[in-house]
Design a protein around this motif. Structure first.
Motif, PDB file in Angstrom:
ATOM      1  N   PRO A  14      25.514  -3.830   3.329  1.00  0.00           N
ATOM      2  CA  PRO A  14      26.660  -2.741   3.321  1.00  0.00           C
ATOM      3  C   PRO A  14      26.651  -2.163   2.089  1.00  0.00           C
ATOM      4  O   PRO A  14      26.392  -2.754   1.190  1.00  0.00           O
ATOM      5  CB  PRO A  14      27.775  -3.744   3.803  1.00  0.00           C
ATOM      6  N   ALA A  15      27.239  -1.131   2.110  1.00  0.00           N
ATOM      7  CA  ALA A  15      27.519  -0.130   1.093  1.00  0.00           C
ATOM      8  C   ALA A  15      28.401   0.842   1.237  1.00  0.00           C
ATOM      9  O   ALA A  15      28.557   1.508   2.586  1.00  0.00           O
ATOM     10  CB  ALA A  15      26.356   0.446   0.435  1.00  0.00           C
ATOM     11  N   ALA A  16      29.260   1.357   0.287  1.00  0.00           N
ATOM     12  CA  ALA A  16      29.923   2.523   0.644  1.00  0.00           C
ATOM     13  C   ALA A  16      29.221   3.532   0.708  1.00  0.00           C
ATOM     14  O   ALA A  16      28.151   3.806  -0.089  1.00  0.00           O
ATOM     15  CB  ALA A  16      30.987   2.547  -0.387  1.00  0.00           C
ATOM     16  N   TRP A  17      29.517   4.722   1.601  1.00  0.00           N
ATOM     17  CA  TRP A  17      28.594   5.954   1.978  1.00  0.00           C
ATOM     18  C   TRP A  17      29.454   7.011   2.313  1.00  0.00           C
ATOM     19  O   TRP A  17      30.157   6.954   2.838  1.00  0.00           O
ATOM     20  CB  TRP A  17      27.556   5.382   2.884  1.00  0.00           C
ATOM     21  N   ALA A  18      29.110   8.146   1.587  1.00  0.00           N
ATOM     22  CA  ALA A  18      29.833   9.462   2.001  1.00  0.00           C
ATOM     23  C   ALA A  18      28.720  10.764   2.196  1.00  0.00           C
ATOM     24  O   ALA A  18      28.311  11.253   1.417  1.00  0.00           O
ATOM     25  CB  ALA A  18      30.887   9.878   0.912  1.00  0.00           C
ATOM     26  N   PRO A  19      28.114  10.438   3.293  1.00  0.00           N
ATOM     27  CA  PRO A  19      27.151  11.520   3.597  1.00  0.00           C
ATOM     28  C   PRO A  19      27.582  12.965   3.982  1.00  0.00           C
ATOM     29  O   PRO A  19      28.754  13.004   3.868  1.00  0.00           O
ATOM     30  CB  PRO A  19      26.329  10.902   5.027  1.00  0.00           C
TER      31      PRO A  19
ATOM     32  N   GLY B 275      20.051  17.326   4.935  1.00  0.00           N
ATOM     33  CA  GLY B 275      19.836  17.673   3.417  1.00  0.00           C
ATOM     34  C   GLY B 275      20.517  16.632   2.451  1.00  0.00           C
ATOM     35  O   GLY B 275      19.825  15.505   2.090  1.00  0.00           O
ATOM     36  N   ASP B 276      21.543  16.934   1.899  1.00  0.00           N
ATOM     37  CA  ASP B 276      22.029  16.068   0.633  1.00  0.00           C
ATOM     38  C   ASP B 276      22.034  14.669   0.783  1.00  0.00           C
ATOM     39  O   ASP B 276      21.822  13.801   0.096  1.00  0.00           O
ATOM     40  CB  ASP B 276      23.440  16.490   0.366  1.00  0.00           C
ATOM     41  N   GLY B 277      22.581  14.041   1.982  1.00  0.00           N
ATOM     42  CA  GLY B 277      22.791  12.527   1.945  1.00  0.00           C
ATOM     43  C   GLY B 277      23.789  11.981   1.148  1.00  0.00           C
ATOM     44  O   GLY B 277      24.651  12.714   0.751  1.00  0.00           O
ATOM     45  N   ALA B 278      23.512  10.724   0.810  1.00  0.00           N
ATOM     46  CA  ALA B 278      24.579  10.270   0.160  1.00  0.00           C
ATOM     47  C   ALA B 278      24.432  10.503  -1.623  1.00  0.00           C
ATOM     48  O   ALA B 278      23.132  10.432  -2.038  1.00  0.00           O
ATOM     49  CB  ALA B 278      24.481   8.702   0.257  1.00  0.00           C
ATOM     50  N   THR B 279      25.195  10.487  -2.391  1.00  0.00           N
ATOM     51  CA  THR B 279      25.172  10.800  -3.776  1.00  0.00           C
ATOM     52  C   THR B 279      24.680   9.279  -4.431  1.00  0.00           C
ATOM     53  O   THR B 279      25.110   8.314  -3.773  1.00  0.00           O
ATOM     54  CB  THR B 279      26.566  11.168  -4.311  1.00  0.00           C
ATOM     55  N   GLY B 280      23.759   9.441  -5.174  1.00  0.00           N
ATOM     56  CA  GLY B 280      23.201   8.255  -5.893  1.00  0.00           C
ATOM     57  C   GLY B 280      22.214   7.546  -4.954  1.00  0.00           C
ATOM     58  O   GLY B 280      21.945   6.410  -5.358  1.00  0.00           O
ATOM     59  N   ALA B 281      21.836   7.976  -3.751  1.00  0.00           N
ATOM     60  CA  ALA B 281      20.867   7.424  -3.132  1.00  0.00           C
ATOM     61  C   ALA B 281      19.424   8.064  -3.293  1.00  0.00           C
ATOM     62  O   ALA B 281      19.106   8.978  -2.349  1.00  0.00           O
ATOM     63  CB  ALA B 281      21.117   7.319  -1.536  1.00  0.00           C
TER      64      ALA B 281
END
Length: 784
Positions: free
Chosen positions: A463-468, A773-779
């Motif tokens: 699990p990880a925090a995610w903001a797609p 496109g962008d997906g999650a920052t830092g991934a």
């Protein structure tokens, strides 16, 4: 200084000693075979007989190495494989002239002796004593034995054994002849004279550059004909080569070979195998060589070279074809196999043409472009193409490679490529398996998901925090139907769906559909460097997994077939030299999805052509498809789509590294590149041709009993009832044009490429927007 006369005297002394030694051998053979002989002392004979009787009495004859042929589905030849270039033929398929020439020069008394010709040995010794030129006393049968012993040792990689089988000097040479003599008698007891002659003609080295073995391969090499059609002069040339294939190589030493041929013609005349008139005519001719090449391996397989290489790797890797890799290589290169494959030449030609038209070989962008097609319900591999020239060794960068972009590492491929939104159908499948429907609403607005919100049941979680995000940072609807999220490939909608599901279940479903990592390892195998399982991380929903195109095509074929998965299977039949069928690895066709679920996914993907991301990519048959675009920094794009009869994955990206095409200023592939921009256009052009070679493309109506109603959600609009939504066969651009979806930016006009038949490709990739496109920052490398 030694005078020539002295040299001659020494030579005759050596010949005299040779006469004594050979007489002893003759006595041993005679005693051992109860053949009357004189001049051997009784005690010596008894001792020699003991030695003779201790020698092997049976010749071990392994099958000769013979060409294997790989054929396309229509029976046309793709390639040949061989350790020794040989094709065995029966005696009736070898001209009488060839038989006569061989007997005349090698063993004129062949049909009169029993394998060892004591009269011939005596005559040879007398000749060698009285002449400066030596003459052999070995029979044709003994020479066959020598060839078998040398071939056995060569096949086993036993260099010392080869030398022992061909040793001609000193005690070792006489010991070899003694062994040959006994084995020759055993061969004569086992086979008829004609069978021995046939075996001899099939085993011989007939020189050449490279060498050819057996008279059939030799006839083709030098004149492009069968051994059955050899003339007197041609037969004499081949028969003469056998004495010294290196010295009488007609390609390197034609004058020496011609002289040797004429000697054979003289012997044929002397032994009344030809008339004076035939001799006079033949001796006037030159060699008249017409060299024909028999390629070895896939390098000469043309537009099927990468498929050929894939079939070769399947044989070398699968235990069905041998216990070890070496045994499997022997099976291919020495087995005289006929390998029938599933590739369809007309469809393959179309795939190769469209792939190389869209992104040419050697394009300065360095982009790789590949397509592979499998048949739903069987796993047969129908086509396989990429924009590179097949090379055994790595050649010019961006032009030549042996690496097959379409397959996994175990089959000489890359390690797979990030799949982007082509992963979403597996999320949708798990959604439907959980009892949910296409018309269910999800909150597709951009928002963050805490690590604690992700479900992992039955496997270790990551699990990880995610903001797609969506491409262009657009906003999804707070009440969007799953069908609309699928049609428009809405990242935030699919994140919301996955957040309600068991992540372990999504990965299990993908594995059930045959997906694995491009390295060949299972999707749930941890990364060796990080210890993480990428397929189980929240960002995997948008396609961070690296998968080979052939595996994606096979997985999508499950939806086309109503729920049956079959492993990719490029081989339909293998027969050996005797016409016996080999056991093939099973395609493992298994129902892995409930039929209604598979049909529902297929229906949803068919709707991408109806106001969705593939609206401008319609073909002349009902189809279903999904685009895939990774982060622009990663730069892999896809179109995976299918009809009832063909499932095709098309990939575009950099084969060696991540590539942001927006920063590229060279070649065809540059700018904002989406799944529909290059991969989609190639899929469309190719599949429109390919479906014309198949029947049964009936389309994908919405299954009855699924949750109905408006599929538009808060995005507005509704889908037409099935089956009116099926392909209309048109090729018009998306009616909603560039303004379809503010969430995805329009691509600049510089992304144009040459279209079909030389026309301009649709220049506005904005007509094919995809909510990716962008997906999650830092991934890093995140696929959207």
């Amino acid at each position: 200084m030694v005078s020539p006369a002295s040299d001659s005297h020494q030579g005759k002394l050596q010949a005299w000693f040779q006469f004594i030694a050979v007489s002893v051998i003759a006595g041993v053979v005679g005693a051992g075979l109860a053949i009357p002989s004189v001049g051997v002392a009784s005690a010596g004979a008894e001792s020699a007989v003991d030695i003779f009787q201790a020698l092997p009495a049976e010749l071990e004859e392994r099958p000769l190495a013979e060409q294997s042929r790989m054929l396309a589905a229509d029976g046309s030849e793709i390639a040949t494989f061989y350790w020794q270039n040989r094709r065995e033929v029966p005696l009736e398929e070898i001209s009488q002239e060839m038989q006569d020439a061989t007997i005349a020069v090698e063993d004129a008394r062949f049909y009169d002796h029993g394998g060892v010709d004591l009269q011939g040995i005596a005559r040879a010794v007398v000749h060698n004593v009285l002449s400066d030129q030596t003459q052999g006393g070995s029979t044709l049968t003994q020479q066959y034995v020598k060839n078998v012993l040398a071939d056995n040792a060569h096949a086993a990689g036993n260099r010392e054994g080869v030398e022992a089988a061909t040793e001609s000097e000193g005690t070792a040479g006489y010991a070899r002849k003694l062994r040959e003599a006994k084995l020759a008698v055993a061969v004569e007891n086992k086979y008829s004279k004609d069978e021995i002659l046939n075996r001899y003609l099939n085993i011989n080295n007939y020189s050449g550059s490279p060498n050819v073995y057996g008279v059939e391969a030799a006839a083709y090499r030098y004149w492009g004909k069968s051994a059955a059609d050899l003339s007197i002069a041609e037969a004499a040339m081949l028969a003469g080569i056998v004495k010294n294939p290196s010295a009488f190589n007609p390609e390197r030493f034609p004058e020496q070979t011609l002289e040797r041929r004429n000697v054979v013609l003289g012997l044929m005349l002397q032994h009344e195998k030809i008339s004076q008139e035939e001799y006079d005519e033949a001796v006037k001719t030159d060699l008249a060589l017409d060299i024909h090449t028999t390629p070895n391996g896939c390098a000469a397989a043309g537009n099927m070279a990468y498929f050929c290489d894939y079939v070769q790797r399947v044989i070398e890797n699968d235990a069905a074809f041998g216990e070890t890799k070496e045994a499997r290589q022997d099976f291919l290169q020495r087995g005289g196999l006929t390998i029938k494959t599933s590739i369809v030449p007309d469809i393959q030609k179309a795939a190769d043409k469209e792939v190389k038209k869209r992104v040419p070989v050697g394009d300065p962008s360095g982009a790789g472009h590949a397509a592979v097609t499998v048949e739903p319900g069987t796993g047969k591999v129908i086509a396989m193409a990429q924009n590179r020239n097949y090379a055994v060794a790595e050649g010019e960068k961006g032009s030549d490679t042996q690496i097959n972009f379409n397959v996994d590492n175990a089959h000489n491929g890359a390690n797979g490529f990030q799949v982007g939104s082509t992963w979403k159908p597996f999320v949708l499948t798990e959604w439907l398996k959980s009892g949910r429907g296409l018309d269910d609403k999800v909150n597709a607005t951009k928002r963050g998901y805490p690590a604690s919100s992700w479900r992992y049941e039955g496997c270790e979680g990551y699990p990880a925090a995610w903001a797609p995000s969506n491409a262009g940072d657009g906003k999804g609807s707070s009440s969007m139907s799953v069908l609309q999220a699928t049609k428009s490939s809405v990242n935030t909608g699919y994140a919301a769906m996955a957040n309600q599901l068991n992540m372990c279940g999504i990965v299990e479903t993908a594995m059930d559909l045959g997906l694995k990592q491009g390295t060949g390892e299972s999707l749930d195998e941890p990364d060796k460097d990080t210890g993480l399982v990428p397929a189980l991380m929240p960002s995997s929903v948008l396609g961070t997994n690296e998968v080979a195109p052939i595996d994606l095509a096979s997985a999508y074929a499950v939806f086309a077939s109503g729920g049956t998965y079959c492993r990719p299977s490029p081989i339909t039949e293998i027969t050996d030299r005797d016409g016996e069928k080999a056991q093939l690895p099973d395609a493992g066709c298994t129902r892995v999805l409930d039929e209604k679920i598979a049909d529902t996914v297929a229906y949803a993907l068919s709707q991408t052509f109806n106001g969705g991301t593939t609206s401008s990519l319609k073909i002349s048959a009902p189809a279903a498809a999904k685009t895939g675009t990774t982060n622009f920094e990663v730069g892999h794009t896809w179109l995976v789509g299918f009809t009832k009869t063909l499932s095709t994955a098309v990939w575009t990206g950099h084969p060696d590294k991540s590539m942001d095409w927006r920063t590229n200023s060279k070649g065809t592939v540059r700018g904002f590149v989406y799944g529909a921009t290059y991969s989609g256009k190639t899929w469309q052009a190719y599949m429109d041709k390919a479906v014309k070679h198949t029947k049964g493309n009936t389309g994908f109506p919405r299954p009855s009993g699924t949750s109905g109603g408006s599929a538009g959600g808060s995005s507005g609009g509704s889908d037409d009832p099935a089956p009116a939504r099926e392909q209309d066969g048109g090729n018009e651009p998306d009616a909603r044009g560039a303004g379809q979806d503010a969430r995805e930016p329009a691509a600049p006009a510089q992304e144009q490429a040459t279209g079909d038949d030389g026309g301009a490709e649709d220049s506005a990739p904005a007509r094919e927007p995809e909510n990716e496109g962008d997906g999650a920052t830092g991934a890093p490398g995140l696929g959207g």
